[in-house]
Write a protein that holds these residues in place. Sequence first.
Motif, mmCIF file in Angstrom:
data_model
loop_
_atom_site.group_PDB
_atom_site.id
_atom_site.type_symbol
_atom_site.label_atom_id
_atom_site.label_comp_id
_atom_site.label_asym_id
_atom_site.label_seq_id
_atom_site.Cartn_x
_atom_site.Cartn_y
_atom_site.Cartn_z
ATOM 1 N N GLY A 60 0.769 -1.243 0.012
ATOM 2 C CA GLY A 60 0.006 -0.091 0.012
ATOM 3 C C GLY A 60 0.984 1.144 -0.051
ATOM 4 N N ARG A 61 0.359 2.330 -0.078
ATOM 5 C CA ARG A 61 0.952 3.655 0.045
ATOM 6 C C ARG A 61 0.039 4.722 0.396
ATOM 7 N NH1 ARG A 61 -1.962 6.838 -3.778
ATOM 8 N NH2 ARG A 61 -2.149 6.149 -5.738
ATOM 9 N N TYR A 62 0.881 5.869 0.858
ATOM 10 C CA TYR A 62 -0.011 6.950 0.966
ATOM 11 C C TYR A 62 1.011 8.040 0.364
ATOM 12 C CZ TYR A 62 -1.700 11.231 3.068
ATOM 13 O OH TYR A 62 -2.319 12.391 3.390
ATOM 14 N N ALA A 63 0.379 8.927 -0.465
ATOM 15 C CA ALA A 63 0.949 9.692 -1.727
ATOM 16 C C ALA A 63 0.645 11.387 -1.439
ATOM 17 C CB ALA A 63 0.605 9.378 -3.217
ATOM 18 N N PRO A 64 1.006 12.007 -0.435
ATOM 19 C CA PRO A 64 0.584 13.326 -0.224
ATOM 20 C C PRO A 64 1.279 14.174 -1.157
ATOM 21 C CG PRO A 64 2.393 12.762 1.431
ATOM 22 C CD PRO A 64 2.063 11.565 0.762
ATOM 23 N N SER A 65 0.814 15.429 -1.735
ATOM 24 C CA SER A 65 1.301 16.230 -2.595
ATOM 25 C C SER A 65 1.858 17.477 -1.437
ATOM 26 C CB SER A 65 0.318 16.824 -3.526
ATOM 27 O OG SER A 65 -0.211 16.116 -4.135
ATOM 28 N N PRO A 66 3.156 17.776 -1.392
ATOM 29 C CA PRO A 66 3.646 18.670 -0.507
ATOM 30 C C PRO A 66 3.406 20.049 -0.623
ATOM 31 C CG PRO A 66 5.521 17.660 -1.703
ATOM 32 C CD PRO A 66 4.023 17.036 -2.204
ATOM 33 N N THR A 67 2.077 20.543 -0.616
ATOM 34 C CA THR A 67 1.556 21.777 -1.159
ATOM 35 C C THR A 67 1.149 22.516 0.122
ATOM 36 O OG1 THR A 67 -0.515 20.738 -1.738
ATOM 37 C CG2 THR A 67 0.965 21.022 -3.602
ATOM 38 N N ASP A 114 -10.101 11.756 -24.458
ATOM 39 C CA ASP A 114 -8.884 11.593 -24.315
ATOM 40 C C ASP A 114 -8.280 12.622 -23.253
ATOM 41 O OD1 ASP A 114 -9.056 10.007 -26.597
ATOM 42 O OD2 ASP A 114 -8.463 11.533 -27.855
ATOM 43 N N PHE A 115 -7.339 12.103 -22.221
ATOM 44 C CA PHE A 115 -6.862 13.124 -21.308
ATOM 45 C C PHE A 115 -5.363 13.395 -21.262
ATOM 46 C CE2 PHE A 115 -5.038 9.775 -18.487
ATOM 47 C CZ PHE A 115 -6.100 8.390 -18.779
ATOM 48 N N VAL A 116 -5.079 14.360 -20.686
ATOM 49 C CA VAL A 116 -3.717 15.029 -20.623
ATOM 50 C C VAL A 116 -2.812 14.095 -19.918
ATOM 51 C CG1 VAL A 116 -2.242 17.016 -20.060
ATOM 52 C CG2 VAL A 116 -4.546 17.289 -21.070
ATOM 53 N N ILE A 117 -1.732 13.757 -20.465
ATOM 54 C CA ILE A 117 -0.555 13.054 -19.619
ATOM 55 C C ILE A 117 0.578 13.724 -19.359
ATOM 56 C CG2 ILE A 117 -1.552 10.543 -19.813
ATOM 57 C CD1 ILE A 117 0.410 10.215 -22.219
ATOM 58 N N ARG A 118 0.825 14.784 -20.583
ATOM 59 C CA ARG A 118 1.965 15.689 -20.062
ATOM 60 C C ARG A 118 1.362 16.877 -20.467
ATOM 61 N NH1 ARG A 118 7.096 16.299 -23.563
ATOM 62 N NH2 ARG A 118 6.018 17.941 -24.406
ATOM 63 N N ARG A 119 1.441 17.958 -19.394
ATOM 64 C CA ARG A 119 1.024 19.385 -19.659
ATOM 65 C C ARG A 119 1.619 20.291 -20.465
ATOM 66 N NH1 ARG A 119 0.655 20.541 -13.196
ATOM 67 N NH2 ARG A 119 1.643 22.334 -14.135
ATOM 68 N N ALA A 120 0.993 21.319 -21.134
ATOM 69 C CA ALA A 120 1.405 22.052 -21.902
ATOM 70 C C ALA A 120 2.719 23.014 -21.560
ATOM 71 C CB ALA A 120 0.414 22.981 -22.463
ATOM 72 N N ASP A 121 2.890 22.785 -19.973
ATOM 73 C CA ASP A 121 4.019 23.446 -19.340
ATOM 74 C C ASP A 121 5.101 22.630 -19.490
ATOM 75 O OD1 ASP A 121 3.054 21.947 -17.398
ATOM 76 O OD2 ASP A 121 2.885 23.433 -16.066
ATOM 77 N N ASP A 171 4.066 18.765 -9.308
ATOM 78 C CA ASP A 171 3.624 20.155 -9.722
ATOM 79 C C ASP A 171 4.244 21.141 -9.195
ATOM 80 O OD1 ASP A 171 1.830 22.127 -10.493
ATOM 81 O OD2 ASP A 171 0.087 20.977 -9.825
ATOM 82 N N THR A 172 5.401 21.472 -9.738
ATOM 83 C CA THR A 172 6.302 22.455 -8.898
ATOM 84 C C THR A 172 5.800 23.654 -8.806
ATOM 85 O OG1 THR A 172 7.426 22.303 -11.039
ATOM 86 C CG2 THR A 172 8.752 21.239 -9.374
ATOM 87 N N PRO A 173 4.894 24.244 -9.715
ATOM 88 C CA PRO A 173 4.560 25.406 -9.078
ATOM 89 C C PRO A 173 3.642 25.639 -7.912
ATOM 90 C CG PRO A 173 3.885 25.136 -11.502
ATOM 91 C CD PRO A 173 4.576 23.731 -10.713
ATOM 92 N N ARG A 174 3.090 24.454 -7.521
ATOM 93 C CA ARG A 174 2.176 24.272 -6.250
ATOM 94 C C ARG A 174 2.880 23.993 -5.222
ATOM 95 N NH1 ARG A 174 -2.001 20.546 -6.902
ATOM 96 N NH2 ARG A 174 -2.977 21.585 -5.099
#
Length: 289
Positions: A9-16, A160-167, A49-52
């Motif tokens: 299992g895992r816990y995957a927090p975003s450090p935002t 169809d969904f985004v897998i790499r963002r425009a940035d 998501d480095t900006p966040r």
Amino acid sequence: MQKAANYVGRYAPSPTGDLHLGNVQTALLAWLHARLHGGVFLLRMEDLDTPRTVAGSDAAILDDLAWFGLDWDGEVVYQSQRTDLYQQGLDLLTQQGLTYPCYCSRKDIQSAASAPHGKTGVYPGTCRHLNSEQQAAKAQHKSPAIRVRVNAELAKTCGDFVIRRADGLFAYQLAVVVDDLAQGITDVVRGADLADSTDRQLYLASLLAPQSKPIKYHHAPLVMDASGQRMAKRDGSYSLQSARVNGQTPESLIGDLLHALGLMPTKQPISAREVLTKHTLDQLESVLN
Ligand code: GLU
């Protein structure tokens, strides 16, 4: 030789920002699920998501989790150090002819959705059939996002969904699946706000690792604030840090959370370790979806 774990299992927090009570409830349920299975529990920082991303938030999260009484196995993995893996995942999809560049702006997608046959939230496929000349012309004005072509099921719900963002950043959907596969995750316990990503993630996993057994997803109820809204990290009042500063103990917080979930008849202080000895997997699973 090491025996392969039956449960990872895992816990995957975003450090935002600081964890709020909803985040730690999810962490607690994910940890209990892993430990009641006698399984491995990994921690992954989703700092792609480095900006966040907020500097120092990762260390604060680890400190909060340890204070709360949770432990994890092995080193913490940071997504920001694994971009090669995400690129490999993207390449694998591209080799199968399943990706294409998308030059649409948010506005383009919204106006397509408001057209008579459009459906909100479903990508209308505008860039799906561009030929290489059209792509080259558009590329002069805008760097593209990369989308994955979906199957008929997903075409109805998200397209169809985004897998790499425009940035240029890899999208959450791709990174999370690449990591869950690479880390041998068998079960994911996460917040109910992510339930609608599950079908996309199962789909990506079926393309990237067709031989692997599908991951089992379980979703934990969201904790609401006093006004009935879902908690957000930016509203620091429900952060674990502020509970700690106010002199709350992990035991009292865990007791309150379990009581609110219907797992304890009264609000009794209890440690995470004690929950393991007093609760069964069936009880825990009754609150997961
Ligand atoms: N990093 C995501 C979050 O903090 C969780 C991802 C997941 O559990 O799939 O919301």
